[in-house]
Structure formats: structure tokens, C-alpha cells
Design an enzyme around this catalytic site. Structure first.
Site: not given
Length: 341
Positions: A201, A252
Site C-alpha cells: 500500500t 501498510t
């Protein structure tokens, strides 16, 4: 393990050094309740955040809005075909479909998200349109695609030859388990365009010259995930959260664990209680360890935070999590976040 700060050699950004007038106009550091506020500033996850920050900075340095900056910034990795974890070129699910997730949030608490979106290169822009044009927060699957097409987005094939080849190789064993910093281990970067594979991400947080915060988060999710799987990235409070009175945070790594702790919201609330960004991120990571200590040793989760004074920090389960910083003092700073293991 304590992280180390390091500078990347200034490249493309060298030409974007501000003139004196631009420097003054962008109000780099101003007093706020006897504290200096570092603004504008943009931070984002992983090495590819450096290039993403450059696009965001072009807006911020001219006095533009944080919301516009984060959207423009994360669109860079979304369209980077050498990035197999975000946007076009992202690795598919186990059935061969590339599905994208994204969310965006502004200083007023407005937010929009899309999940399991196919055929659209820039899910972050669809998420913003959901925020601005509908009474809803999230659209998913076919409904999200229908909405995007109705609003002028172009339908395209997101499965690149490189991603298709990786999927075909995966099908030989069909092994599915989270691996720490998995992208570096799945890819033979020397054979791939640009040799720029990083991690998953991209989450981006920005503070503009008016002192307003916004954030964006976008991903293609875990490589070879189950059909229909959605992680934390498009979920407000998990993958991203913004509170203009306090700060912003993004996550993330393995999204399931971020969701279970409502991680980004937790980080912001910890900052509200007075913790510095790094310390708030560390506490969120330690919550994951307390809930699932054995699982935490095998996966990666990282948090990145930015408070309303422009202070930033990050913390992760495993070493190797980096984040990029861009403000008036540095254009391409890459920081090694601290970690537990």
C-alpha cells in the site's frame, strides 16, 4: 530496532527548489500556540513515496490544498507499471482478476472509498468522487465500476503481461501465506521494468499552508488473495484516518490485523492523548502483538503518522519499513521506520 535516517541523492527534484518568493509564500514554519508548525509537508509509505511526494509537493508549494495534493501524489504509483502492488499492473487475485482498493479523507471529516474495483487505473480518484458526488462513503465491486464509468473514467485491462506471468507461476503451487515484505521476495527485480519493485500500500498524509490535513491510501491488495478479499486500505479508520484537530495516520502491511485494531484511528486517538507520532504508531503495533503474538512475528504491519504541527513518525512490526518525507527542508528524504523485531 532503532531506524536510521538517510538521504537519497537529489534527482528530479533538484530543479524544483523554491525561489525566495515561493519560499515565503508557502509559509514554511509559522508559530501556532507558541509552537513552530512545519507546513506544508507531505509524507508517504515506502520507497515509491519519494516520487509520489514530488507530485504532491508541486501542489503544496503553491499554497494548494492537502486534499488535491494527496490525490495527485498517490496517482503516481497507481499508474506506475513497475509497481505490482498499487494500481495498474498490480498483481491479481488467485482467479486472475486485478481488483483495487482506495480511500481518501479531508480536513472536515469527509471521506470516500472504493473496494474490489476492476478496470479503473486510478481508484483514488473514484474514491474522491464517491466522497464529493454521493451521500455514501464506500462503493464496491460492480457498483463502484458502474459509478466510475458513468462519471467518465476509462475502462481498461489492468493485468499487465508481467503480472499475468507471475500469476501463472503462482498457479503451479498455489501457495498462499503472508510473507514479511513479500514483494521483495516474490519478484526478481532485475528482470522487471525500472527495477523499482517496493512494497504494498501507499498511504500519503499532507498538511498544507492553511494548516489543514488530508490523506489518501491506495492498493491492489495482497497478491493472489481470495476473490473478493478486501484489506484495510479502503476502510476509514483502519487504513487511513484524518482528524484536523489532532493529526492523521495511515497503515501498510497485512490489512486483516490493521482492521482488527482499527489501527489508523487508534494512532490518531493516541496522538490526541498527547503521544508523539512515532510513539502513537508504536503503541498501535504493540496492540497487534498483544492480541496475536505468534502471528505478529510472521507478518509485517506498519503505521505512519503526521500531527497538526507537521511532526511525523512511523513504527512497524518488522524492520524494513521506510517512509518518504517532503517539506521545505528536504525534497526526497527517506526514513527507516523503527520496528519491534
Amino acid at each position: 530496532m532503532i531506524g536510521r535516517r538517510k538521504f537519497i541523492k537529489a534527482g528530479a527534484l533538484g530543479a524544483s527548489v523554491l525561489s525566495v518568493s515561493e519560499f515565503l509564500a508557502s509559509c514554511t514554519r509559522v508559530s501556532d500556540n507558541s509552537r513552530t508548525v512545519n507546513k506544508p509537508i507531505v509524507v508517504s509509505t515506502w520507497d515509491f513515496g519519494v516520487a509520489a511526494n514530488q507530485a504532491a509537493w508541486e501542489i503544496l508549494k503553491k499554497g494548494g490544498k492537502a486534499l488535491d495534493a494527496v490525490e495527485a501524489g498517490v496517482r503516481i504509483p497507481e499508474s506506475d507499471l513497475a509497481n505490482a502492488t498499487v494500481g495498474k499492473g498490480g498483481y491479481p487475485d488467485r482467479d486472475g482478476y486485478v481488483t483495487l482498493d482506495a480511500c481518501i479523507m479531508d480536513e472536515n471529516g469527509n471521506c470516500g472509498a472504493v473496494a474490489a474495483l476492476e478496470h479503473i487505473q486510478h481508484p483514488i480518484s473514484v474514491a474522491r468522487m464517491v466522497m464529493e458526488k454521493t451521500p455514501h462513503v464506500m462503493l464496491v465491486g460492480e457498483g463502484a465500476l458502474q459509478f466510475a464509468l458513468a462519471n467518465g473514467f476509462e475502462k481498461e485491462n489492468l493485468l499487465t503481461p508481467e503480472s499475468a506471468h507471475a500469476w501463472e507461476n503462482w498457479l503451479k503451487e498455489k501457495k498462499y501465506e503472508p510473507v514479511v515484505n513479500i514483494e521483495n521476495k516474490l519478484f526478481n527485480a532485475e528482470k522487471l521494468p525500472g527495477n523499482r519493485y517496493n512494497h504494498d500500500t501507499i498511504g500519503m498524509l499532507a498538511l498544507d499552508t492553511l494548516g489543514n490535513l488530508s490523506g489518501a491510501c491506495t492498493t491492489s491488495g495482497m497478491a493472489f488473495k481470495m476473490r473478493g478479499r478486501v484489506g484495510d486500505s479502503p476502510i476509514i479508520g483502519a487504513g487511513l484516518y484524518v482528524d484536523n484537530e489532532v493529526g492523521a495516520a495511515t497503515a501498510t502491511g497485512v490489512g486483516e490485523e490493521v482492521i482488527r485494531t482499527v489501527g489508523s484511528f487508534l494512532v490518531v486517538e493516541l496522538m490526541r492523548q498527547g503521544l508523539a507520532p512515532r510513539d502513537a504508531c508504536r503503541e498501535a503495533v504493540e496492540r497487534i502483538i498483544k492480541k496475536k503474538p505468534e502471528t505478529a512475528k510472521k507478518i509485517q504491519v506498519g503505521f505512519l503518522a503526521l500531527n497538526r504541527n507537521g511532526d511525523h513518525g512511523a513504527f512497524s512490526l518488522q524492520k524494513g519499513f521506510t517512509y518518504a518525507v517532503c517539506d521545505q527542508r528536504q525534497r526526497d528524504l527517506l526514513v527507516d521506520g523503527d520496528s519491534v523485531y
